[in-house]
Design a protein around this motif. Sequence first.
Motif, PDB file in Angstrom:
ATOM      1  N   VAL A 115       0.818  -1.204   0.000  1.00  0.00           N
ATOM      2  CA  VAL A 115       0.000   0.000   0.000  1.00  0.00           C
ATOM      3  C   VAL A 115       0.856   1.260   0.000  1.00  0.00           C
ATOM      4  O   VAL A 115       0.446   2.304  -0.555  1.00  0.00           O
ATOM      5  N   HIS A 116       2.044   1.199   0.585  1.00  0.00           N
ATOM      6  CA  HIS A 116       2.925   2.368   0.609  1.00  0.00           C
ATOM      7  C   HIS A 116       3.488   2.667  -0.781  1.00  0.00           C
ATOM      8  O   HIS A 116       3.669   3.832  -1.151  1.00  0.00           O
ATOM      9  N   LEU A 117       3.760   1.620  -1.548  1.00  0.00           N
ATOM     10  CA  LEU A 117       4.232   1.831  -2.919  1.00  0.00           C
ATOM     11  C   LEU A 117       3.102   2.341  -3.815  1.00  0.00           C
ATOM     12  O   LEU A 117       3.337   3.172  -4.698  1.00  0.00           O
ATOM     13  N   ARG A 118       1.888   1.858  -3.592  1.00  0.00           N
ATOM     14  CA  ARG A 118       0.758   2.339  -4.392  1.00  0.00           C
ATOM     15  C   ARG A 118       0.479   3.815  -4.125  1.00  0.00           C
ATOM     16  O   ARG A 118      -0.108   4.493  -4.970  1.00  0.00           O
ATOM     17  N   ALA A 119       0.914   4.309  -2.983  1.00  0.00           N
ATOM     18  CA  ALA A 119       0.705   5.724  -2.662  1.00  0.00           C
ATOM     19  C   ALA A 119       1.487   6.636  -3.592  1.00  0.00           C
ATOM     20  O   ALA A 119       1.181   7.829  -3.708  1.00  0.00           O
ATOM     21  N   PHE A 120       2.514   6.072  -4.261  1.00  0.00           N
ATOM     22  CA  PHE A 120       3.274   6.877  -5.229  1.00  0.00           C
ATOM     23  C   PHE A 120       2.404   7.297  -6.412  1.00  0.00           C
ATOM     24  O   PHE A 120       2.609   8.368  -6.990  1.00  0.00           O
ATOM     25  N   ALA A 121       1.436   6.443  -6.782  1.00  0.00           N
ATOM     26  CA  ALA A 121       0.582   6.714  -7.945  1.00  0.00           C
ATOM     27  C   ALA A 121      -0.563   7.625  -7.546  1.00  0.00           C
ATOM     28  O   ALA A 121      -1.743   7.256  -7.600  1.00  0.00           O
ATOM     29  N   ARG A 122      -0.221   8.836  -7.120  1.00  0.00           N
ATOM     30  CA  ARG A 122      -1.211   9.848  -6.742  1.00  0.00           C
ATOM     31  C   ARG A 122      -0.946  11.122  -7.533  1.00  0.00           C
ATOM     32  O   ARG A 122       0.208  11.426  -7.855  1.00  0.00           O
ATOM     33  N   PRO A 123      -1.985  11.884  -7.835  1.00  0.00           N
ATOM     34  CA  PRO A 123      -1.782  13.131  -8.601  1.00  0.00           C
ATOM     35  C   PRO A 123      -0.829  14.109  -7.924  1.00  0.00           C
ATOM     36  O   PRO A 123      -0.036  14.762  -8.595  1.00  0.00           O
ATOM     37  N   SER A 124      -0.894  14.220  -6.606  1.00  0.00           N
ATOM     38  CA  SER A 124      -0.010  15.153  -5.905  1.00  0.00           C
ATOM     39  C   SER A 124       1.445  14.746  -6.060  1.00  0.00           C
ATOM     40  O   SER A 124       2.332  15.600  -6.255  1.00  0.00           O
TER      41      SER A 124
END
Length: 341
Positions: A115-124
């Motif tokens: 889940v921490h790596l998936r947080a990279f794929a965010r617009p911000s």
Amino acid sequence: MLDLVSEIFSRYCLIMLLVLGTIGLTFNTLIFTRQTFRQTSCVHYFLASTIANYFVVFFILPSRILSDGFNIDPGQYNLFYCKIRFYTYFTAKSLSSWFIVLACFDRRMSSSQNVHLRAFARPSVSRLTIVITTFIGLIFYAYVLYFYEIDSNRNCDSRPGVYSVFNDSVYLIGYSITPPLLMLIFGIWTIANTRRLRRIAPRGRRISILNKRDHTLMLMLFLQVIVITVTTVPHAVQKLYSTLTIDVPKDDYTKAADNVFIVVVRAVSFFNHSCTFYILTLSGKMFRQELYRILRKMTCRRPLQATRNNQHLRTLTHGIKFTAADRPVQVKERAAKQNVP
């Protein structure tokens, strides 16, 4: 025959790429800024690559048409223009490819089980990454402002010797080899993660990273990887070859063939920057749907607005008629009640 081929690619092909690029980049911007794509981090990298391609199509491509097609090169007489043109050339073309690399990396992160790596794929995160990458690119290619000069033959080119070899090597490795290789690695990695998630996911459960939008974006990325590789590697190899064989004796036919090859691969290198819109349109159904909505809105805007105005006027008219007709009735009813003994 060689002169005819050179004229076709240096004039007509480049002019066609300029027209196609103007249309394609405009539609790319309209589509990538729509609400449907705005919340997807990967699309932010596509939009950043489109903006970089604007500099290639509207600044570099016209100057190349003048110099290659009509032998008009302001860089032969203005040192500032000579330096700025090639600085923009290397920076914009490289950033365009590196933003696609980041888009591939974004898809790899979005397919991770962590889940921490998936947080990279965010617009911000994508917006911050785009700013940092742009700053690095502007700093990295600052050496071009020092390396390029007007030589004794009135040609705007890099300094001979080690400077020229270094410049061509950076162009080959940093623009033509490394970005497509990283795109391929991240793409294969993403496919492996996706298949792993499919095996462990419960039946009937939809995972956000496996939806149709992600599959469409992956297909669009893979096609861009292929196009970038095919269009950039020949030009980079040609530049390095010309630098390494500059002191090798050549007959007139070999020189003419080399010049034609230079013009051809240089024109082909602009294809990726001018025609990304058409690649995306062919590969992405979702992309085509958004394009259809934009075209329908552009062509039907006035009739729809007129219909809405007519409906609004009809509503007001009916309301006015109803109110005007209703008031006398109410007045008569009240008068009749007052006269009743």
